[in-house]
Design a protein around this motif. Structure first.
Motif, PDB file in Angstrom:
ATOM      1  N   ASP A  85       0.854  -1.181   0.000  1.00  0.00           N
ATOM      2  CA  ASP A  85       0.000   0.000   0.000  1.00  0.00           C
ATOM      3  C   ASP A  85       0.898   1.241   0.000  1.00  0.00           C
ATOM      4  OD1 ASP A  85      -3.172   0.455   0.625  1.00  0.00           O
ATOM      5  OD2 ASP A  85      -1.965   2.163   1.274  1.00  0.00           O
ATOM      6  N   PRO A  86       0.486   2.310  -0.702  1.00  0.00           N
ATOM      7  CA  PRO A  86       1.313   3.525  -0.730  1.00  0.00           C
ATOM      8  C   PRO A  86       1.156   4.398   0.504  1.00  0.00           C
ATOM      9  CG  PRO A  86      -0.613   3.819  -2.115  1.00  0.00           C
ATOM     10  CD  PRO A  86      -0.650   2.396  -1.639  1.00  0.00           C
ATOM     11  N   SER A  87       0.250   4.037   1.422  1.00  0.00           N
ATOM     12  CA  SER A  87       0.009   4.842   2.621  1.00  0.00           C
ATOM     13  C   SER A  87       0.712   4.229   3.824  1.00  0.00           C
ATOM     14  CB  SER A  87      -1.490   4.954   2.902  1.00  0.00           C
ATOM     15  OG  SER A  87      -1.721   5.505   4.183  1.00  0.00           O
ATOM     16  N   GLU A  88       1.706   4.938   4.348  1.00  0.00           N
ATOM     17  CA  GLU A  88       2.418   4.452   5.530  1.00  0.00           C
ATOM     18  C   GLU A  88       1.486   4.394   6.739  1.00  0.00           C
ATOM     19  OE1 GLU A  88       6.638   5.309   7.877  1.00  0.00           O
ATOM     20  OE2 GLU A  88       5.968   6.659   6.285  1.00  0.00           O
ATOM     21  N   ALA A  89       0.571   5.353   6.828  1.00  0.00           N
ATOM     22  CA  ALA A  89      -0.370   5.367   7.953  1.00  0.00           C
ATOM     23  C   ALA A  89      -1.257   4.128   7.934  1.00  0.00           C
ATOM     24  CB  ALA A  89      -1.225   6.636   7.889  1.00  0.00           C
ATOM     25  N   MET A  90      -1.695   3.707   6.743  1.00  0.00           N
ATOM     26  CA  MET A  90      -2.506   2.496   6.633  1.00  0.00           C
ATOM     27  C   MET A  90      -1.693   1.276   7.054  1.00  0.00           C
ATOM     28  SD  MET A  90      -5.672   2.832   5.493  1.00  0.00           S
ATOM     29  CE  MET A  90      -6.759   3.887   4.539  1.00  0.00           C
ATOM     30  N   LEU A  91      -0.482   1.168   6.548  1.00  0.00           N
ATOM     31  CA  LEU A  91       0.344  -0.002   6.840  1.00  0.00           C
ATOM     32  C   LEU A  91       0.665  -0.111   8.334  1.00  0.00           C
ATOM     33  CD1 LEU A  91       2.863  -0.026   3.842  1.00  0.00           C
ATOM     34  CD2 LEU A  91       0.873  -1.492   4.193  1.00  0.00           C
ATOM     35  N   ARG A  92       0.808   1.027   9.006  1.00  0.00           N
ATOM     36  CA  ARG A  92       1.103   0.994  10.445  1.00  0.00           C
ATOM     37  C   ARG A  92      -0.014   0.302  11.227  1.00  0.00           C
ATOM     38  NH1 ARG A  92       3.420   6.316  10.026  1.00  0.00           N
ATOM     39  NH2 ARG A  92       1.417   7.220  10.632  1.00  0.00           N
ATOM     40  N   GLN A  93      -1.239   0.394  10.697  1.00  0.00           N
ATOM     41  CA  GLN A  93      -2.370  -0.222  11.391  1.00  0.00           C
ATOM     42  C   GLN A  93      -2.372  -1.738  11.284  1.00  0.00           C
ATOM     43  OE1 GLN A  93      -6.238   1.856  11.073  1.00  0.00           O
ATOM     44  NE2 GLN A  93      -5.157   3.414   9.861  1.00  0.00           N
ATOM     45  N   ILE A  94      -1.540  -2.280  10.395  1.00  0.00           N
ATOM     46  CA  ILE A  94      -1.408  -3.733  10.335  1.00  0.00           C
ATOM     47  C   ILE A  94      -0.762  -4.242  11.614  1.00  0.00           C
ATOM     48  CG2 ILE A  94      -0.228  -5.634   9.141  1.00  0.00           C
ATOM     49  CD1 ILE A  94      -0.609  -4.140   6.540  1.00  0.00           C
ATOM     50  N   GLY A  95       0.136  -3.419  12.190  1.00  0.00           N
ATOM     51  CA  GLY A  95       0.780  -3.784  13.442  1.00  0.00           C
ATOM     52  C   GLY A  95       2.284  -3.652  13.377  1.00  0.00           C
ATOM     53  N   THR A  96       2.881  -3.329  14.509  1.00  0.00           N
ATOM     54  CA  THR A  96       4.341  -3.227  14.614  1.00  0.00           C
ATOM     55  C   THR A  96       4.795  -4.020  15.834  1.00  0.00           C
ATOM     56  OG1 THR A  96       4.237  -0.989  13.671  1.00  0.00           O
ATOM     57  CG2 THR A  96       6.285  -1.650  14.707  1.00  0.00           C
ATOM     58  N   PRO A  97       5.430  -5.157  15.624  1.00  0.00           N
ATOM     59  CA  PRO A  97       5.670  -5.791  14.327  1.00  0.00           C
ATOM     60  C   PRO A  97       4.370  -6.339  13.741  1.00  0.00           C
ATOM     61  CG  PRO A  97       6.274  -7.280  16.084  1.00  0.00           C
ATOM     62  CD  PRO A  97       5.919  -5.985  16.749  1.00  0.00           C
ATOM     63  N   PRO A  98       4.360  -6.617  12.434  1.00  0.00           N
ATOM     64  CA  PRO A  98       3.142  -7.147  11.822  1.00  0.00           C
ATOM     65  C   PRO A  98       2.829  -8.550  12.322  1.00  0.00           C
ATOM     66  CG  PRO A  98       4.979  -7.220  10.274  1.00  0.00           C
ATOM     67  CD  PRO A  98       5.451  -6.453  11.461  1.00  0.00           C
ATOM     68  N   PRO A  99       1.574  -8.956  12.233  1.00  0.00           N
ATOM     69  CA  PRO A  99       1.207 -10.309  12.656  1.00  0.00           C
ATOM     70  C   PRO A  99       1.951 -11.351  11.816  1.00  0.00           C
ATOM     71  CG  PRO A  99      -0.744  -8.959  12.263  1.00  0.00           C
ATOM     72  CD  PRO A  99       0.419  -8.201  11.728  1.00  0.00           C
ATOM     73  N   PRO A 100       2.168 -12.529  12.370  1.00  0.00           N
ATOM     74  CA  PRO A 100       2.805 -13.599  11.598  1.00  0.00           C
ATOM     75  C   PRO A 100       2.014 -13.873  10.309  1.00  0.00           C
ATOM     76  CG  PRO A 100       2.626 -14.218  13.911  1.00  0.00           C
ATOM     77  CD  PRO A 100       1.848 -12.963  13.748  1.00  0.00           C
ATOM     78  N   GLY A 101       2.720 -14.040   9.238  1.00  0.00           N
ATOM     79  CA  GLY A 101       2.062 -14.355   7.972  1.00  0.00           C
ATOM     80  C   GLY A 101       1.800 -13.160   7.087  1.00  0.00           C
ATOM     81  N   LEU A 102       2.067 -11.938   7.585  1.00  0.00           N
ATOM     82  CA  LEU A 102       1.862 -10.731   6.789  1.00  0.00           C
ATOM     83  C   LEU A 102       3.179  -9.979   6.647  1.00  0.00           C
ATOM     84  CD1 LEU A 102      -1.522  -9.283   8.161  1.00  0.00           C
ATOM     85  CD2 LEU A 102      -1.159 -10.943   6.318  1.00  0.00           C
ATOM     86  N   MET A 103       3.438  -9.459   5.446  1.00  0.00           N
ATOM     87  CA  MET A 103       4.663  -8.699   5.185  1.00  0.00           C
ATOM     88  C   MET A 103       4.295  -7.356   4.557  1.00  0.00           C
ATOM     89  SD  MET A 103       7.928  -9.679   2.749  1.00  0.00           S
ATOM     90  CE  MET A 103       8.354 -11.097   3.726  1.00  0.00           C
ATOM     91  N   PRO A 104       4.138  -6.286   5.367  1.00  0.00           N
ATOM     92  CA  PRO A 104       3.790  -4.971   4.815  1.00  0.00           C
ATOM     93  C   PRO A 104       4.922  -4.406   3.956  1.00  0.00           C
ATOM     94  CG  PRO A 104       3.404  -5.073   7.191  1.00  0.00           C
ATOM     95  CD  PRO A 104       4.209  -6.269   6.830  1.00  0.00           C
ATOM     96  N   VAL A 105       4.546  -3.795   2.837  1.00  0.00           N
ATOM     97  CA  VAL A 105       5.510  -3.163   1.935  1.00  0.00           C
ATOM     98  C   VAL A 105       4.939  -1.816   1.502  1.00  0.00           C
ATOM     99  CG1 VAL A 105       6.698  -3.303  -0.285  1.00  0.00           C
ATOM    100  CG2 VAL A 105       6.420  -5.359   1.092  1.00  0.00           C
ATOM    101  N   LEU A 106       5.688  -0.747   1.727  1.00  0.00           N
ATOM    102  CA  LEU A 106       5.248   0.579   1.323  1.00  0.00           C
ATOM    103  C   LEU A 106       5.449   0.726  -0.184  1.00  0.00           C
ATOM    104  CD1 LEU A 106       4.189   3.339   2.359  1.00  0.00           C
ATOM    105  CD2 LEU A 106       6.579   4.060   2.548  1.00  0.00           C
ATOM    106  N   ALA A 107       4.396   0.495  -0.938  1.00  0.00           N
ATOM    107  CA  ALA A 107       4.500   0.517  -2.398  1.00  0.00           C
ATOM    108  C   ALA A 107       3.109   0.619  -3.000  1.00  0.00           C
ATOM    109  CB  ALA A 107       5.193  -0.745  -2.916  1.00  0.00           C
TER     110      ALA A 107
END
Length: 231
Positions: free
Chosen positions: A45-67
């Motif tokens: 996703d191109p929105s860093e704010a959106m990706l942050r809501q996935i979690g820090t660190p992200p849940p197992p099985g998900l790999m956020p990419v700012l793109a």
């Protein structure tokens, strides 16, 4: 919706999967729970704010990419697994400035036999919105048939199906959603225009609970598989 996406893409645990335009990762999270893929699902996703809501660190099985979808399509992002077996775009294709080019680029990131699913609203909707919003939606929304053409032009076998659910939403809650501009379309209207629109909606829908169909177009493209030596 997550179950429909998994079913439409025929996802398996061995697939290398990406959610393009994932937002907060809502659907990627649910698909991961259902499919339990071996490889982490790429959440772009191109929105860093959106990706942050996935979690820090992200849940197992998900790999956020700012793109953005264009970044993925143009090869600006190195895919951890090299190629993808399946990807989906949910309600984001209308944001693409050049959908034909971007979809062609995304198709090129797929392995042989890979699948690309575009989930989108149809060319017209039957939401209880004010007339100006419904008209503007039809002016701006791509036709799913055109998306089929774009995928076919990218060398994929493409098909169009529809999924429909009945929605029941409290009237005041829905009006609040409109004020909050829950659809990106509504961001094209000023506050005054939104309030006038809600007045129009109030007159047209005095019932306490709004009941209307939520219909989605599922456009599935499939890359060719290599022919076996004996064929």
């Amino acid at each position: 919706m997550a179950a429909r996406i998994a079913e439409g893409l025929r996802l398996t645990a061995a697939d290398r999967i990406a959610d393009i335009g994932c937002g907060t990762g809502l659907f990627a999270r649910e698909v991961t729970k259902a499919v339990r893929p071996t490889h982490p699902v790429l959440c772009a996703d191109p929105s860093e704010a959106m990706l942050r809501q996935i979690g820090t660190p992200p849940p197992p099985g998900l790999m956020p990419v700012l793109a953005s979808a264009e970044n993925i399509a143009d090869g600006d992002v190195e895919l951890p697994q090299g190629q993808l077996d399946a990807m989906w775009l949910k309600e984001s294709v209308h944001h693409l400035p050049d959908p034909a080019r971007t979809l062609r680029g995304l198709a090129a990131r797929l392995a042989p036999g890979g699948r690309l699913l575009v989930v989108m609203l149809p060319a017209s909707i039957r939401y209880p919105l004010f007339n100006a919003a419904l008209t503007r939606f039809e002016e701006l929304q791509p036709d799913p048939a055109d998306i089929v053409g774009h995928l076919e032009s990218a060398g994929m076998k493409a098909e169009l199906t529809h999924v429909e659910h009945e929605l029941r939403i409290d009237r005041d809650r829905y009006f609040g959603m409109v004020r909050a501009r829950y659809m990106s379309l509504l961001s094209t209207f000023s506050d005054d225009e939104i309030e006038k629109g809600i007045e129009e909606m109030s007159a047209a829908h005095p019932e306490p609970v709004l009941v209307f169909p939520d219909r989605f177009a599922f456009v599935l493209g499939e890359a060719e598989k290599p022919r076996g030596g004996g064929e």
